[in-house]
Enzyme design. Structure first.
Site, PDB file in Angstrom:
ATOM      1  N   GLY A 145       0.820  -1.203   0.000  1.00 51.62           N
ATOM      2  CA  GLY A 145       0.000   0.000   0.000  1.00 51.62           C
ATOM      3  C   GLY A 145       0.856   1.257   0.000  1.00 51.62           C
ATOM      4  O   GLY A 145       0.476   2.282   0.555  1.00 51.62           O
ATOM      5  N   ALA A 146       2.021   1.177  -0.635  1.00 55.24           N
ATOM      6  CA  ALA A 146       2.974   2.288  -0.592  1.00 55.24           C
ATOM      7  C   ALA A 146       2.873   3.206  -1.797  1.00 55.24           C
ATOM      8  O   ALA A 146       3.722   4.067  -1.990  1.00 55.24           O
ATOM      9  CB  ALA A 146       4.395   1.747  -0.474  1.00 55.24           C
ATOM     10  N   GLY A 149      -0.844   7.764   0.110  1.00 55.59           N
ATOM     11  CA  GLY A 149      -1.195   7.945   1.511  1.00 55.59           C
ATOM     12  C   GLY A 149      -0.085   7.660   2.494  1.00 55.59           C
ATOM     13  O   GLY A 149       1.083   7.995   2.270  1.00 55.59           O
ATOM     14  N   GLY A 194       1.346   4.885   3.367  1.00 52.65           N
ATOM     15  CA  GLY A 194       2.402   4.001   2.868  1.00 52.65           C
ATOM     16  C   GLY A 194       3.447   4.745   2.066  1.00 52.65           C
ATOM     17  O   GLY A 194       4.652   4.526   2.230  1.00 52.65           O
ATOM     18  N   SER A 233      -6.995   0.546  11.927  1.00 55.13           N
ATOM     19  CA  SER A 233      -7.731   1.798  12.041  1.00 55.13           C
ATOM     20  C   SER A 233      -8.580   1.785  13.300  1.00 55.13           C
ATOM     21  O   SER A 233      -8.988   0.725  13.778  1.00 55.13           O
ATOM     22  CB  SER A 233      -8.630   1.958  10.808  1.00 55.13           C
ATOM     23  OG  SER A 233      -9.578   2.968  10.999  1.00 55.13           O
ATOM     24  N   TYR A 275     -15.161  -2.712   6.997  1.00 57.88           N
ATOM     25  CA  TYR A 275     -13.845  -2.108   7.235  1.00 57.88           C
ATOM     26  C   TYR A 275     -13.423  -2.308   8.697  1.00 57.88           C
ATOM     27  O   TYR A 275     -12.298  -2.698   8.974  1.00 57.88           O
ATOM     28  CB  TYR A 275     -13.898  -0.622   6.891  1.00 57.88           C
ATOM     29  CG  TYR A 275     -12.581   0.089   6.956  1.00 57.88           C
ATOM     30  CD1 TYR A 275     -11.567  -0.189   6.048  1.00 57.88           C
ATOM     31  CD2 TYR A 275     -12.336   1.061   7.919  1.00 57.88           C
ATOM     32  CE1 TYR A 275     -10.340   0.469   6.093  1.00 57.88           C
ATOM     33  CE2 TYR A 275     -11.122   1.734   7.973  1.00 57.88           C
ATOM     34  CZ  TYR A 275     -10.133   1.432   7.068  1.00 57.88           C
ATOM     35  OH  TYR A 275      -8.917   2.098   7.121  1.00 57.88           O
TER      36      TYR A 275
END
Length: 160
Positions: A10-11, A14, A16, A131, A157
């Site tokens: 996820g880089a 955001g 990441g 989260s 989520y």
């Protein structure tokens, strides 16, 4: 501090991408993993880093990613499982799981397990991002992990 090899999923955007930039600036070898070829290549190009494209909504991509990482990096000091998302409607993946559960939980779990020998030999740290949604929205029903009966994007989520 000794320089480390750090794989960040996820880089491509955001948190990441921000982490990749900071860790690269600190002198570490950062390996960028993202879903979007364009965004992943952009961040990697900015850093001069190696990158891999993998869509965690397809577990065959996770398996291929693990094989490539093991071949290219006999030592991984840190695996940062950061890939994830919140999705509007309930969708099943090609693997038969609710998409949020697979992308945010099952895929990183699989990647970590497929890399386990390398991670153990490297005395690696594994970081799993999460989260506050888990506390606010999550209420896992073990009999309905795919949220077939009470789906909402927030619940999925939070559960994942």
């Amino acid at each position: 501090m000794p320089m480390k090899t750090i794989v960040i999923t996820g880089a491509s955007d955001g948190v990441g991408a921000a982490a990749a930039r900071k860790l690269h600036a600190d002198g570490h070898t950062v390996v960028i993993v993202g879903r979007s070829p364009e965004k992943t290549q952009t961040v990697a190009g900015e850093l001069g880093a190696k990158y891999y494209v993998a869509d965690f909504s397809d577990l065959s991509h996770v398996r291929e990613l693990a094989d490539r990482l093991k071949a290219d990096y006999p030592r991984i000091d840190i695996l940062a499982n950061n890939a994830g998302g919140i999705f509007g409607s309930r969708n099943k993946t090609v693997d038969g799981f609710e998409k949020t559960l697979q992308v945010n939980h099952l895929a990183p779990f699989l990647l970590t397990n497929l890399l386990l020998d390398t991670l153990l030999a490297s005395h690696a740290s594994v970081i799993n991002t999460s989260s506050v949604a888990a506390r606010i929205f999550g209420k896992v029903d073990l009999d309905d992990l795919n949220n077939t009966s009470r789906y909402s994007a927030n619940k999925a989520y939070g559960d994942a």
